[in-house]
Design an enzyme around this catalytic site. Structure first.
Site, PDB file in Angstrom:
ATOM      1  N   GLY A 608      45.059  37.583  42.166  1.00  0.00           N
ATOM      2  CA  GLY A 608      45.885  38.650  41.624  1.00  0.00           C
ATOM      3  C   GLY A 608      45.543  39.092  40.214  1.00  0.00           C
ATOM      4  N   ASP A 609      44.651  38.384  39.506  1.00  0.00           N
ATOM      5  CA  ASP A 609      44.340  38.775  38.128  1.00  0.00           C
ATOM      6  C   ASP A 609      42.947  38.276  37.736  1.00  0.00           C
ATOM      7  OD1 ASP A 609      44.829  40.043  35.721  1.00  0.00           O
ATOM      8  OD2 ASP A 609      45.894  38.348  34.839  1.00  0.00           O
ATOM      9  N   VAL A 610      41.945  38.613  38.545  1.00  0.00           N
ATOM     10  CA  VAL A 610      40.573  38.194  38.263  1.00  0.00           C
ATOM     11  C   VAL A 610      40.033  39.049  37.124  1.00  0.00           C
ATOM     12  CG1 VAL A 610      38.254  37.918  39.200  1.00  0.00           C
ATOM     13  CG2 VAL A 610      40.245  37.538  40.672  1.00  0.00           C
ATOM     14  N   ASN A 614      40.040  35.027  32.408  1.00  0.00           N
ATOM     15  CA  ASN A 614      40.463  33.959  33.307  1.00  0.00           C
ATOM     16  C   ASN A 614      39.277  33.188  33.881  1.00  0.00           C
ATOM     17  OD1 ASN A 614      43.231  34.249  33.039  1.00  0.00           O
ATOM     18  ND2 ASN A 614      43.387  35.768  34.678  1.00  0.00           N
ATOM     19  N   SER A 657      45.404  43.202  35.538  1.00  0.00           N
ATOM     20  CA  SER A 657      45.199  43.665  34.170  1.00  0.00           C
ATOM     21  C   SER A 657      44.480  45.000  34.185  1.00  0.00           C
ATOM     22  CB  SER A 657      44.383  42.638  33.371  1.00  0.00           C
ATOM     23  OG  SER A 657      45.084  41.410  33.304  1.00  0.00           O
TER      24      SER A 657
END
Length: 799
Positions: A608-610, A614, A657
């Site tokens: 969900g937020d690669v 991260n 993001s």
């Protein structure tokens, strides 16, 4: 008519939804307001429900409802199903529940209900399902439950229940699932459990039961799960176990069992998991075990087994975990282990094994954890293993040699030196030629091998639950300066990451989650699940802590910062700080980690937020994807000061993001595996071009459109990072580079249907490089605890 569902994404007061239902009460007898339908409530059940005499089914599970349990029994004369699970109800079970004489299904699990389980629970003569798991009940289990002759499922796990298992349970001839795990039950397992002819699941793990395993359990032919781990059982494992022809799981780890492993277990053709570790078993590994051809986990750790590993072990074609560490096995390692193509974990450490390491082990492409230390092995470490695993995998074998141990092998008869492999932190040798290796044979990771919590340490009645090395909450407070700003490493959408350097020199990264979010039992369950997710390219969760509003997650410390910081440094040096082999291996590492989440976790995990912030690097510059699986542990909201490499930026995107979110996720607010693939494609484009996605105006042009336009106009020099333009057009590296461009564009296709899966992405990226070619031989997922590193606290926000 079907059940009444209050509208999707229901956020207003529950009383309004009840009013809607009351208008239709003559037409519908079922009311469902579960979070699984898109609702999330923070309220109490209104009194209006008490007047709904037609109500037959009530389901308000998985919300944030609180207060005392409702007392509407006088009006619910037709109620057959009641589910209040996964809320925050408190208090005790009310005697008024006795009025619910028609009740067949009662699920009050995962709440804060306390007191004793009242004996009147045995008055619900029609009850088929009784689930009180995950509450705070104490005292003894009422024997009156043994009178519920229609009962099919009884789940009382995770309580403070004591006393013995009521003998009256032996009369529940319709019982299929009996789950009493995680209590403080004493006494023995009633021998008359053989009367439970319908029993499929018997889960008694995590109690204080003593005595022998009943000899006649073998009469339960329908039994599929027998879990007796972490008790005080002794004596032999009965040979009658071999008669449980439908048994899939047999767990008896952490008892005091002795004698030999019955060869009759080899008759269990459906057995997938056999865990008998941490007992006092003797004798050899029966060759008959290898007849269990669907076996996925074989764990015999820490016993007193002798003899050799059976040579027919190659028959276990589905085996994913083979753990026989800390025994007294001798002889050589059978080369047939190399036939176990699905093997993820192989641990033969702390035995008396001799001979050389079979080169056939190089053929196990799925192998992520290898430990052969503490034996008497000799000869050269096969190069394919030495390059994939670090020195600890081969330590304490006095006669081994090879590059990973920094021990040169003897000269050959022709006078040549043995091959020595040196792995550089930045520059990695490239395997020449295109080697296509299918990763589709790597199947889902089997979670059962993890033994859960190994150690709990109490200090001032506060616990840090660690999967390996114990630390205390007091240690963490000291190591982070009471969570002082000076120790902040980064701020993410889920919380703040702190550097914690303990007195012994060990360093952890501690994520402090915001207040609120899930309640304690759900938090523990999710954290335990994440603790079992292990892959060399994923951040490893080492432990967790929860007390009141304080929620912590303990990770390995990543000494070399994030990909975002590395890209920024490369941009300042014209790209030369990050050559193509390193970029390729970073992309491949992230792809492997993401593919593992998507295809080998059960259930699959959507990140969900690669994004580059991260992706972190350990001391050997191996890439680790972080921040996965946290949406169910925390109330997701933007943390003030969250950075994506820009100190002034603050994400307001509801999912992911800015710049990395797929078009469909931006529209629907829902993430998926396909949206993860898109985000990975953006990261890959960023690696190739050195351009940050947030530099583009989303309304007019994004990084994908810009790359396509530059390619169409042939402006290659302006498109890609300058260092990449220096590649030899006739080299394998140039082929890799062009392939990576194609992969990035495939991943960022506008239509999710047109995007490849991450498994296919890994397959394509591996097309020009051997599978074993990694930038380091470290594998943090296989290590019991992080290494000691320099403990200078440095502000590293955004890194």
């Amino acid at each position: 008519m079907g059940p009444f569902h209050c509208g999707q994404a229901f956020t207003f007061a529950i009383s309004e939804c009840v009013q809607q239902f009351l208008l239709r009460k003559g037409a519908c007898g079922a009311f469902k307001l579960s979070k699984s339908t898109g609702n999330f409530l923070n309220a109490t059940i209104p009194a209006e429900f008490g007047s709904i005499s037609s109500l037959q089914s009530l389901d308000v599970s998985r919300n944030n409802l609180s207060g005392e349990l409702p007392d509407f029994s006088a009006g619910w004369i037709h109620l057959r199903s009641l589910s209040l699970s996964s809320n925050s109800f408190s208090g005790s079970l009310l005697p008024q529940l006795l009025e619910l004489t028609t009740l067949e299904f009662l699920d009050l699990s995962e709440n804060n209900i306390s007191g004793t389980i009242p004996s009147f629970i045995g008055s619900f003569s029609s009850l088929r399902i009784l689930n009180l798991a995950g509450n705070k009940f104490l005292g003894e289990i009422p024997s009156s439950i043994g009178g519920l002759l229609a009962l099919q499922v009884l789940d009382l796990r995770g309580q403070n229940l004591s006393g013995s298992i009521p003998e009256e349970f032996t009369g529940l001839s319709n019982l299929q699932d009996l789950v009493l795990a995680g209590n403080s039950l004493t006494g023995s397992i009633p021998p008359a459990f053989s009367n439970l002819v319908s029993l499929k699941v018997l889960d008694l793990q995590g109690n204080r039961l003593t005595g022998n395993i009943p000899l006649n359990l073998g009469t339960l032919e329908g039994l599929t799960v027998l879990s007796l781990s972490n008790n005080l059982l002794y004596g032999n494992i009965p040979t009658s176990i071999g008669q449980c022809s439908n048994l899939i799981v047999f767990e008896a780890t952490g008892n005091e069992l002795n004698g030999s492993i019955p060869m009759e277990i080899g008759k269990l053709e459906k057995l997938e998991k056999l865990e008998l570790g941490f007992n006092s078993l003797t004798g050899s590994m029966p060759p008959q075990l290898c007849n269990c051809t669907v076996l996925q986990t074989l764990d015999l750790e820490a016993n007193h087994l002798t003899g050799e590993i059976p040579s027919n072990i190659g028959q276990l074609k589905n085996l994913q975990e083979l753990i026989v560490k800390e025994n007294s096995l001798n002889g050589s390692i059978p080369s047939e282990i190399g036939d176990l193509k699905k093997l993820l974990t192989l641990d033969l450490s702390m035995n008396n094994l001799t001979g050389t390491i079979p080169t056939s082990l190089e053929n196990i492409s799925c192998l992520t954890q290898l430990n052969l230390s503490g034996n008497q092995l000799g000869g050269a470490i096969p190069e394919g293993l030495g390059s994939r695993f670090n020195a600890s995998s081969f330590a304490r074998n006095a006669f081994l040699c090879g590059a990973s141990l920094n021990v040169s092998c003897p000269r050959s008869r022709k006078g040549g030196l043995g091959k020595q492999v040196f792995i550089s932190v930045v520059v990695v040798s490239v395997a020449v030629g295109i080697i296509s290796v299918s990763v589709l044979t790597c199947i889902a990771l089997h979670f059962g091998g993890n033994k859960g919590v190994r150690t709990s340490v109490v200090q001032y009645e506060q616990k840090i639950v660690m999967f390996y090395s114990p630390i205390t909450y007091a240690n963490v407070l000291e190591a982070t300066g009471q969570f002082d700003e000076e120790h902040v490493l980064s701020r993410t959408r889920y919380g703040i990451m702190f550097k914690a350097c303990l007195q012994d020199g060990t360093v952890f990264s501690i994520m402090k989650l915001p207040e609120g979010g899930v309640e304690e039992t759900a938090f523990r369950q999710e954290a335990e699940m994440l603790g079992r997710v292990k892959h060399r390219n994923l951040a490893v969760l080492r432990g967790y802590y929860i007390a009141g509003d304080v929620k912590l997650l303990v990770y390995d410390y990543m000494a070399n910062g994030s990909l975002a910081a590395l890209l920024q440094e490369a941009a300042q040096q014209g790209g030369h700080a990050l050559n193509w082999p390193m970029r390729h291996l970073i992309a491949l590492g992230v792809a492997r980690g993401l593919s593992f989440l998507h295809s080998q976790c059960n259930p699959p995990i959507v990140h969900g937020d690669v994004k580059p912030t991260n992706v972190y690097f350990d001391a050997d510059f191996e890439a680790h994807l972080s921040d996965f699986g946290l949406e169910r542990l925390s109330t997701v909201e933007t943390i003030p000061g969250e950075r994506d490499g820009d100190p002034s930026s603050s994400s307001t995107t509801p999912v992911g993001s800015t710049g990395y979110v797929s078009p469909e996720a931006s529209l629907t607010g829902q993430v998926s595996r396909e949206s993860d693939v898109y985000s990975f494609g953006i990261v890959l484009l960023e690696l190739l071009t050195g351009q940050r996605p947030v530099m583009f105006n989303e309304q007019e042009e994004n990084i994908v459109k810009w790359v396509k336009r530059q390619l169409q106009t042939g402006q290659m020099d302006e498109l890609f990072d300058p260092s990449l333009m220096e590649l030899d057009a006739d080299s394998t590296e140039w082929e890799e580079f062009l392939l990576a461009v194609k992969v990035a564009l495939l991943c960022t296709a506008p239509d999710p249907v047109d995007r490849p899966s991450m498994t296919e992405v890994v397959f394509m990226l591996e097309g020009c490089r051997a599978v074993g070619d990694h930038p380091s031989s470290s594998d943090p997922a296989s290590q019991p605890s992080p290494s000691q590193v320099e403990c200078n606290v440095e502000g590293m926000e955004g890194s």
